[in-house]
Design an enzyme around this catalytic site. Structure first.
Site, PDB file in Angstrom:
ATOM      1  N   ASP A  39      -5.315   3.601   0.809  1.00 60.24           N
ATOM      2  CA  ASP A  39      -4.933   3.765   2.208  1.00 60.24           C
ATOM      3  C   ASP A  39      -3.678   2.986   2.561  1.00 60.24           C
ATOM      4  O   ASP A  39      -3.293   2.070   1.843  1.00 60.24           O
ATOM      5  CB  ASP A  39      -6.047   3.180   3.093  1.00 60.24           C
ATOM      6  CG  ASP A  39      -7.170   4.161   3.299  1.00 60.24           C
ATOM      7  OD1 ASP A  39      -7.047   5.301   2.848  1.00 60.24           O
ATOM      8  OD2 ASP A  39      -8.168   3.756   3.929  1.00 60.24           O
ATOM      9  N   LYS A  61      -2.612   7.370   6.351  1.00 57.07           N
ATOM     10  CA  LYS A  61      -2.014   8.036   7.497  1.00 57.07           C
ATOM     11  C   LYS A  61      -0.715   7.296   7.703  1.00 57.07           C
ATOM     12  O   LYS A  61      -0.692   6.083   7.687  1.00 57.07           O
ATOM     13  CB  LYS A  61      -2.940   7.807   8.692  1.00 57.07           C
ATOM     14  CG  LYS A  61      -2.852   8.875   9.719  1.00 57.07           C
ATOM     15  CD  LYS A  61      -3.954   8.793  10.745  1.00 57.07           C
ATOM     16  CE  LYS A  61      -4.234   7.479  11.387  1.00 57.07           C
ATOM     17  NZ  LYS A  61      -4.964   7.593  12.648  1.00 57.07           N
ATOM     18  N   MET A 175      -8.344  -1.220  15.896  1.00 55.94           N
ATOM     19  CA  MET A 175      -7.698   0.041  16.289  1.00 55.94           C
ATOM     20  C   MET A 175      -7.550   0.128  17.806  1.00 55.94           C
ATOM     21  O   MET A 175      -7.725   1.184  18.398  1.00 55.94           O
ATOM     22  CB  MET A 175      -8.525   1.237  15.788  1.00 55.94           C
ATOM     23  CG  MET A 175      -8.594   1.306  14.285  1.00 55.94           C
ATOM     24  SD  MET A 175      -9.516   2.716  13.688  1.00 55.94           S
ATOM     25  CE  MET A 175     -11.195   2.127  13.822  1.00 55.94           C
TER      26      MET A 175
HETATM   27  N1  SAH Z   1     -12.114  -1.650   7.317  1.00 56.57           N
HETATM   28  C1  SAH Z   1     -11.083  -2.409   7.964  1.00 56.57           C
HETATM   29  C2  SAH Z   1     -10.782  -1.905   9.356  1.00 56.57           C
HETATM   30  C3  SAH Z   1     -10.288  -0.505   9.376  1.00 56.57           C
HETATM   31  S1  SAH Z   1      -9.823   0.019  10.966  1.00 56.57           S
HETATM   32  C4  SAH Z   1     -11.458  -3.886   7.987  1.00 56.57           C
HETATM   33  O1  SAH Z   1     -12.605  -4.232   7.676  1.00 56.57           O
HETATM   34  O2  SAH Z   1     -10.604  -4.716   8.280  1.00 56.57           O
HETATM   35  C5  SAH Z   1      -8.128  -0.434  11.003  1.00 56.57           C
HETATM   36  C6  SAH Z   1      -7.903  -1.569  11.967  1.00 56.57           C
HETATM   37  O3  SAH Z   1      -8.169  -2.800  11.354  1.00 56.57           O
HETATM   38  C7  SAH Z   1      -6.487  -1.684  12.447  1.00 56.57           C
HETATM   39  O4  SAH Z   1      -6.211  -0.780  13.490  1.00 56.57           O
HETATM   40  C8  SAH Z   1      -6.449  -3.113  12.926  1.00 56.57           C
HETATM   41  O5  SAH Z   1      -7.067  -3.218  14.186  1.00 56.57           O
HETATM   42  C9  SAH Z   1      -7.351  -3.803  11.923  1.00 56.57           C
HETATM   43  N2  SAH Z   1      -6.595  -4.463  10.849  1.00 56.57           N
HETATM   44  C10 SAH Z   1      -6.670  -4.209   9.534  1.00 56.57           C
HETATM   45  N3  SAH Z   1      -5.893  -5.052   8.839  1.00 56.57           N
HETATM   46  C11 SAH Z   1      -5.317  -5.881   9.738  1.00 56.57           C
HETATM   47  C12 SAH Z   1      -4.409  -6.975   9.644  1.00 56.57           C
HETATM   48  N4  SAH Z   1      -3.944  -7.403   8.470  1.00 56.57           N
HETATM   49  N5  SAH Z   1      -4.039  -7.596  10.779  1.00 56.57           N
HETATM   50  C13 SAH Z   1      -4.493  -7.188  11.972  1.00 56.57           C
HETATM   51  N6  SAH Z   1      -5.346  -6.154  12.118  1.00 56.57           N
HETATM   52  C14 SAH Z   1      -5.767  -5.517  11.015  1.00 56.57           C
END
Ligand code: SAH
Length: 509
Positions: A39, A61, A175
């Site tokens: 991803d 995406k 998100m």
């Molecule tokens: N499975 C992932 C989340 C997926 S949804 C997890 O456990 O982290 C995707 C969202 O995760 C993004 O829109 C953002 O809100 C958050 N996100 C993921 N990586 C991030 C990062 N390094 N810094 C800030 N937000 C992050």
């Protein structure tokens, strides 16, 4: 389908970005992968760990464009597993937290394809932690809630703001950046105190990490004055009040600095881990690889002569040179073949490689480069000395020129390995430099500079800021038009120090 030939799928969480937060299990599984479906949120450092032999499929995406629709991703996982492949499905954070991990398993389960889950560190906890925010704290709250700010297809939210306010817990929205006004508005309307501390945390655990602090009442307005970079999370709760006091990541000496390291793969990790310890984000780009040459008998005959006392000095110019030479020597005999032979080493790394085979160099030049080695060694060598130099096929001439000053010297300069250039499949290096995403490239030899330059097509090298070990490395980088900094001494410590100085210099300018 025959059970035995069936492959397997590993659903792996890559963590929030920092490669150090990728799990041990994740690494083990990734190293064995034949197909990797990844991803957009998977950290670049983790992409760098994907084996070169693996087939890569991007399922993310980008700018609103889905490369693969969810059903297609599910199908790809199934098809590749049915082909008998070991498939790693690599996802940002934890695969089951808003990662659609569950959906991807349905089709596999229907077809009895075996799978395993490797949990990951979620951004919901790690990003606050890297900003000094404990998601729970006894003085402030007794629960934490993770909510998606993603809208449904009909544009409505599935968030019960009143219920959230009643929990009095910490709220972490993933998100949610596009929905920030709705989230703040919804919470205020449900009766939350406008003075409640809140923060937007961008690109956590990477060099681009940034925290925008405010209150529930002010956060939207503060964010409207800047461009919020994604991915980002929103944290609402009293725990945000301690962020400034507990913030630690941004205080590391190389915080905010993103460095690309180009070295042969086997040597890369020492430098990288030291840069990371100082807080830098490190992208490992193995731009050159050393490959031992098939011996046409010449090296073997040199080793036999060595054993027969026909050489007085052995000169090594790289750790790879040491490794490859001794692999061959140990296939024939042992270190006693070196009895009476003196050894010269170009510098620290090479001396370390010698120490691994129980040897200490008799001579190391004051400056660790080929020119100085040639010049200074020539001053102590006796007339008619016999020297063996097993080294890279593309070894420089300056060493030989320097040594030639010794009257009657007999030099056997033998190519024991080739240096192959490799390009990254997953990281768009050109774009990273042109958009300023990477701050510095670090080079430890002229051949890595050439390897890097040869592996990125069309890059305007004046956009590359290069921190180098040794004059020859610096000259090679400057030759391509790169802006250069050279470490005072040819040691990793000195190199790392120079990265810090270069970062401060360029920040000021
Ligand atoms: N499975 C992932 C989340 C997926 S949804 C997890 O456990 O982290 C995707 C969202 O995760 C993004 O829109 C953002 O809100 C958050 N996100 C993921 N990586 C991030 C990062 N390094 N810094 C800030 N937000 C992050």
């Amino acid at each position: 389908m025959d059970e035995k030939n069936m492959g397997k799928v590993w659903l792996v969480g890559a963590g929030p970005g920092d490669v150090g937060l990728f799990t041990q299990r994740g690494r083990e599984v990734l190293e064995q992968a034949e197909v990797v479906v990844y991803d957009a949120l998977v950290g670049q450092g983790i992409l760098g760990l994907i084996p070169e032999s693996a087939e890569l499929i991007f399922a993310g995406k980008r700018a609103g464009n889905h490369f693969l629709r969810q059903e297609q991703t599910n199908q790809v996982l199934l098809d590749k597993a049915l082909e008998g492949k070991r498939v790693v499905r690599l996802k940002g954070g934890d695969p089951f937290l808003f990662g659609r991990g569950g959906e991807e398993l349905e089709l596999l389960a229907e077809h009895n394809v075996p799978f395993e889950i490797v949990p990951g560190i979620t951004s919901a906890f790690a990003v606050p932690a890297y900003n000094g925010i404990p998601v729970t704290h006894r003085d402030f709250c007794s629960s934490v809630h993770i909510i998606t700010g993603h809208r449904r297809a009909d544009h409505s939210y599935d968030i019960d703001f009143e219920a959230l306010v009643r929990t009095k817990g910490t709220l972490v929205f993933l998100m949610g950046i596009a929905a920030l006004p709705d989230i703040c508005g919804g919470l205020l309307q449900a009766g939350m105190d406008p003075e409640m501390p809140a923060a937007v945390l961008e690109r956590g655990t990477t060099a681009a990490q940034r925290r925008i602090s405010g209150t529930l009442g002010t956060l939207e307005e503060i964010c409207s004055r800047t461009t919020v970079q994604t991915p980002a999370i929103i944290v609402v709760g009293k725990v945000c009040s301690v962020a400034d006091q507990f913030a630690w990541y941004e205080k590391k000496p190389l915080a905010g600095v993103k460095v690309m390291v180009t070295r042969p793969k086997e040597l890369i990790s020492g430098l990288s881990s030291r840069l990371r310890l100082q807080g830098a984000e490190v992208l490992e780009l193995p731009s050159i690889r050393t490959v031992a040459r098939a011996d046409d008998g010449e090296l073997q005959s040199c080793i036999e002569k060595l054993g027969a006392g026909e050489y007085d000095w052995l000169v090594f110019t790289s750790p790879s040179g040491v490794r490859i030479f001794f692999e061959k020597l140990f296939a024939h005999g042992d270190v006693r073949m070196l009895a009476g032979v003196k050894i010269a080493s170009i510098g620290q790394g090479t001396s370390k490689a010698l120490a691994k085979v129980g040897l200490k160099a008799d001579f190391v030049p004051t400056v660790y480069d080929g020119v100085t080695l040639g010049k200074e060694l020539a001053q102590i060598l006796p007339e008619g000395v016999r020297v063996l130099i097993p080294r890279a096929a593309i070894g420089n001439h300056e060493l030989i020129e320097g040594l030639s000053a010794v009257p009657g010297i007999r030099i056997t300069d033998i190519a024991t390995y080739d240096t192959e250039y490799t390009a990254s499949q997953v990281i768009d290096v050109k774009k990273s430099f042109e958009e300023g995403d990477v701050d510095f490239a670090v080079f430890t030899s002229a051949s890595t500079v050439r390897g890097f330059a040869g592996s990125v097509e069309g890059l305007d090298f004046s956009k590359v800021k290069a921190v180098c070990i040794g004059r020859q490395t610096q000259e090679a980088a400057a030759g391509y038009g790169m802006r250069t900094w050279t470490a005072e001494k040819a040691t990793l410590d000195s190199l790392i120090k120079r990265v810090g100085e270069a970062a401060r210099e360029t920040e000021e300018s």
